[in-house]
Design a protein around this motif. Structure first.
Motif, PDB file in Angstrom:
ATOM      1  N   LEU B 202      44.797  10.657  51.241  1.00  0.00           N
ATOM      2  CA  LEU B 202      44.581   9.926  49.991  1.00  0.00           C
ATOM      3  C   LEU B 202      44.589  10.860  48.786  1.00  0.00           C
ATOM      4  CD1 LEU B 202      43.926   7.092  48.861  1.00  0.00           C
ATOM      5  CD2 LEU B 202      41.525   7.752  48.918  1.00  0.00           C
ATOM      6  N   SER B 205      47.924  12.064  47.602  1.00  0.00           N
ATOM      7  CA  SER B 205      48.916  11.055  47.266  1.00  0.00           C
ATOM      8  C   SER B 205      48.882  10.741  45.770  1.00  0.00           C
ATOM      9  CB  SER B 205      48.612   9.773  48.033  1.00  0.00           C
ATOM     10  OG  SER B 205      47.458   9.168  47.471  1.00  0.00           O
ATOM     11  N   ARG B 206      49.711   9.789  45.363  1.00  0.00           N
ATOM     12  CA  ARG B 206      49.713   9.388  43.956  1.00  0.00           C
ATOM     13  C   ARG B 206      48.341   8.886  43.531  1.00  0.00           C
ATOM     14  NH1 ARG B 206      50.600   3.631  43.509  1.00  0.00           N
ATOM     15  NH2 ARG B 206      51.528   3.805  41.446  1.00  0.00           N
ATOM     16  N   ILE B 207      47.579   8.299  44.473  1.00  0.00           N
ATOM     17  CA  ILE B 207      46.255   7.794  44.126  1.00  0.00           C
ATOM     18  C   ILE B 207      45.306   8.958  43.818  1.00  0.00           C
ATOM     19  CG2 ILE B 207      44.270   6.491  44.980  1.00  0.00           C
ATOM     20  CD1 ILE B 207      46.619   4.687  44.541  1.00  0.00           C
ATOM     21  N   LEU B 209      46.106  11.975  42.899  1.00  0.00           N
ATOM     22  CA  LEU B 209      46.551  12.596  41.644  1.00  0.00           C
ATOM     23  C   LEU B 209      46.072  11.776  40.457  1.00  0.00           C
ATOM     24  CD1 LEU B 209      50.241  13.773  41.955  1.00  0.00           C
ATOM     25  CD2 LEU B 209      48.231  15.134  41.453  1.00  0.00           C
ATOM     26  N   ALA B 210      46.164  10.443  40.601  1.00  0.00           N
ATOM     27  CA  ALA B 210      45.758   9.575  39.498  1.00  0.00           C
ATOM     28  C   ALA B 210      44.258   9.719  39.237  1.00  0.00           C
ATOM     29  CB  ALA B 210      46.115   8.126  39.805  1.00  0.00           C
ATOM     30  N   LEU B 211      43.458   9.811  40.297  1.00  0.00           N
ATOM     31  CA  LEU B 211      42.009   9.970  40.105  1.00  0.00           C
ATOM     32  C   LEU B 211      41.721  11.254  39.336  1.00  0.00           C
ATOM     33  CD1 LEU B 211      40.581   8.858  43.568  1.00  0.00           C
ATOM     34  CD2 LEU B 211      40.646   7.567  41.431  1.00  0.00           C
ATOM     35  N   MET B 212      42.411  12.336  39.722  1.00  0.00           N
ATOM     36  CA  MET B 212      42.175  13.607  39.029  1.00  0.00           C
ATOM     37  C   MET B 212      42.695  13.550  37.597  1.00  0.00           C
ATOM     38  SD  MET B 212      42.816  16.461  41.941  1.00  0.00           S
ATOM     39  CE  MET B 212      44.073  15.673  42.899  1.00  0.00           C
ATOM     40  N   LEU B 231      41.407   1.915  39.475  1.00  0.00           N
ATOM     41  CA  LEU B 231      41.335   3.145  40.257  1.00  0.00           C
ATOM     42  C   LEU B 231      39.899   3.643  40.405  1.00  0.00           C
ATOM     43  CD1 LEU B 231      44.498   4.790  38.777  1.00  0.00           C
ATOM     44  CD2 LEU B 231      44.101   4.506  41.212  1.00  0.00           C
TER      45      LEU B 231
END
Lengths: 262, 346
Positions: B202, B205-207, B209-212, B231
């Protein structure tokens, strides 16, 4: 139909009217410069177009669709990418991480698919990584791909931001003072980069810029603002010669030579 | 995603093929870390016995709980001082279903994780409006409230009130030549291993990366097409689920749940484990779990009168010596000797 249409955009902050009914169009494939003296309302207008502000009146249409009341995260999905005036990179990440994050809107997979590393999620990841690889080499960032962005010089960080904005496959690219803080040589590189980006990515560009030399060199069209109103709109030479613009920049005395020198 | 997670691809260079020594070195580089980790994980089954194996099992469980916290606080940047509450909910759901309804341990995991996910999602909603210190206070109050709720009379029939609930470890299947302690260790390692694998997928992944990205710069994240509200709340839910699963494991390992073992100190312990192990790291929680379990007893063996002081000093030494946690130290060491870092950073 123009790609971007601003219609009577009004933006008030309390009693201050920063933008007082501005309309302009940007045709697909154009580079359009938005200029004006300090406090003219350029950045406010730019923020309305990019969805940061909800306008007090009027609307902005992108490819015929009204975008002024749309959730901000939908703009990237529609094909609107942007850069920021004072760098807004994801500082803890590498150059590559930033650009891949920019491709977020190209994916659909959610928490579950990615946690299980399903083929669909992996395919999206691979596509984003490939796109990123292309952008990095195009913007000569490939050798720096695994460096943390926070450790890189300002000019390079600006290029990373451009790569990130291009990663969402934008039809329209909004650039907020791309030349801000760059030296002479870097501004020249930027002008070449803009031409290259327009040609290579089939993208329309709207830029807010203080650097007159850059705006006049790269723009197909210039929109000039003063005190929240549009005072000129047309090809760079025409706008540069417009008496209203001269007055806005230089006061009432006619000093055209000074503008040309700038 | 290749390269994002600090895993520079090791491609055998065609020129190397003619040099058997280099080829062997590349194979060593690739296979040694996973084989060594697997050996290190399984060795205690035979090397340790009784209480020591039990302690190590608890350390694995703490590591898993810290991993959950790390998703929400490390990766998504939302400070939670209340993850002990999710640990408690997970433990109680499992304990109640096993001791009242006679469910098997495995059957209790899904409802336990689901309830924690729902509560986590609920806590994630106010978290959208409250940032930083305010969120820390909200989650802090959750940590204070949950033990009291567990003692409350209206829930006593299920929770056993102040007395808590007793349950027993799942029996090892007859074909497995292991005693219950060994079996429990294996079970904890298996469940934790799955969660670590899912989490590492997780966060790479793109998820992840998006959280960071949202943590680093919300405005730019939104302009890149990230739906911050969705998110962040989902990250909270996933994080609560993982910590809840750790709670469920702890209930069967300790064979007892009581409200006061899930108070504020537990939440703080998880937070310490996260920081010492390494914030925003998948490997970090493993060390964090070991630290919070073993360092207090080491401190006690050094000074019986003032173990808290010794613990504090050790903690400070760790934080000064390894500002980015134990995982950060390992990462840098691995980079220095030129091996691909085992841990993932972006």
């Amino acid at each position: 139909m123009p790609l971007l249409e601003a219609r009577n955009v009004v933006m008030r902050f309390g009693g201050v009217t920063a933008v007082a009914g501005v309309s302009f169009d940007v045709e697909a494939g154009q580079i359009c410069g938005l200029i004006g003296p300090n406090g003219a309302g350029k950045t406010t207008l730019f923020n309305v177009v990019s969805g940061i502000y909800r306008p007090s009146g009027g609307e902005v249409r992108f490819a015929g669709q009204t975008i002024t009341r749309m959730p901000r995260h939908r703009m990237a999905t529609l094909g609107i990418g942007r850069t920021f005036q004072n760098l807004a990179l994801f500082r803890s990440m590498t150059v590559r991480g930033n650009v891949i994050a920019g491709a977020h809107s190209g994916g659909r997979s959610g928490f579950l698919a990615n946690a299980l590393s399903l083929p669909s999620a992996r395919a999206e990841g691979a596509a984003a990584a490939e796109r990123t690889g292309e952008l990095l080499s195009l913007l000569s960032l490939a050798p720096l791909a695994d460096m943390r962005v926070a450790d890189l010089p300002f000019g390079v960080q600006k290029r990373v931001e451009m790569a990130r904005a291009l990663a969402c496959r934008p039809k329209l690219l909004l650039l907020d003072e791309p030349a801000g803080g760059l030296n002479h040589a870097e501004v020249d590189e930027l002008a070449e980069l803009l031409e290259q980006v327009r040609a290579g990515f089939d993208v329309t560009i709207l830029l807010v810029e203080h650097h007159m030399g850059l705006v006049m060199r790269v723009s197909d069209k210039v929109v000039a603002l003063n005190f929240g109103r549009k005072i000129a709109d047309g090809p760079p030479d025409e706008v540069r010669a417009s008496p209203e613009v001269l007055r806005a920049y230089l006061g009432d005395g006619q000093c055209a030579e000074a503008v040309h020198a700038a | 995603m290749e390269g994002v997670c600090g895993k520079p691809p090791i491609r055998p260079n065609p020129a190397d093929a003619s040099q058997p020594a280099r080829g062997a070195a590349i194979r060593l580089r690739r296979y040694l870390p996973p084989v060594a980790s697997l050996a290190a994980i399984l060795a205690p089954l035979w090397l340790l016995e009784g209480f020591h194996l039990f302690q190590l099992t608890v350390a694995v469980i703490m590591a898993l709980a810290v991993l959950g916290l790390n998703i929400v606080t490390g990766y998504s940047g939302q400070i939670s001082l209340g993850h002990g509450a999710f640990f408690a909910i997970g433990a109680y759901v499992t304990a109640a279903l096993m001791s009242h309804a006679g469910w098997s341990f495995w059957a209790t995991l899904p409802p336990s994780a689901a309830l924690c996910g729902i509560v986590g999602y609920g806590v994630g909603l106010p978290a959208l409006r409250l940032g930083g210190l305010y969120l820390a206070l909200v989650t802090f109050s959750l940590a204070v409230a949950v033990p009291q709720l567990l003692k409350h009379r209206s829930l006593e029939a299920w929770t056993g009130g102040v007395q808590g609930l007793f349950l027993s470890k799942p029996e090892p299947p007859p074909w497995l030549p292991l005693d219950p302690d060994q079996h429990m260790y294996l079970l904890a390692v298996l469940v934790a291993g799955c969660c670590f694998w899912l989490t590492s997928n997780l966060v790479c992944s793109r998820i992840g990366l998006a959280l960071m990205a949202i943590r680093d710069h919300p405005v730019a994240a939104e302009a890149s097409g990230m739906d911050i509200a969705a998110l962040k709340t989902r990250a909270f839910a996933v994080s609560a689920m993982i910590t809840g699963v750790a709670g469920a494991l702890s209930a069967v390992t300790i064979e007892y749940v009581a409200p006061d073992s899930f108070g504020l100190p537990l939440s703080i312990t998880l937070f310490v484990g996260m920081v010492v192990g390494g914030v925003a790291s998948v490997l970090g929680p493993v060390f964090g779990g070991l630290f919070v379990l073993f360092v207090p007893s080491i401190a006690e063996s050094i000074s019986r009168a003032t173990p808290g002081v010794v613990y504090g000093v050790i903690l400070i030494v760790f934080l000064v010596g390894m500002p980015d946690g134990i995982a950060g130290l390992i990462r840098r060491a691995a980079q220095r000797i030129g091996w691909s870092a085992e841990d993932r950073t972006t």
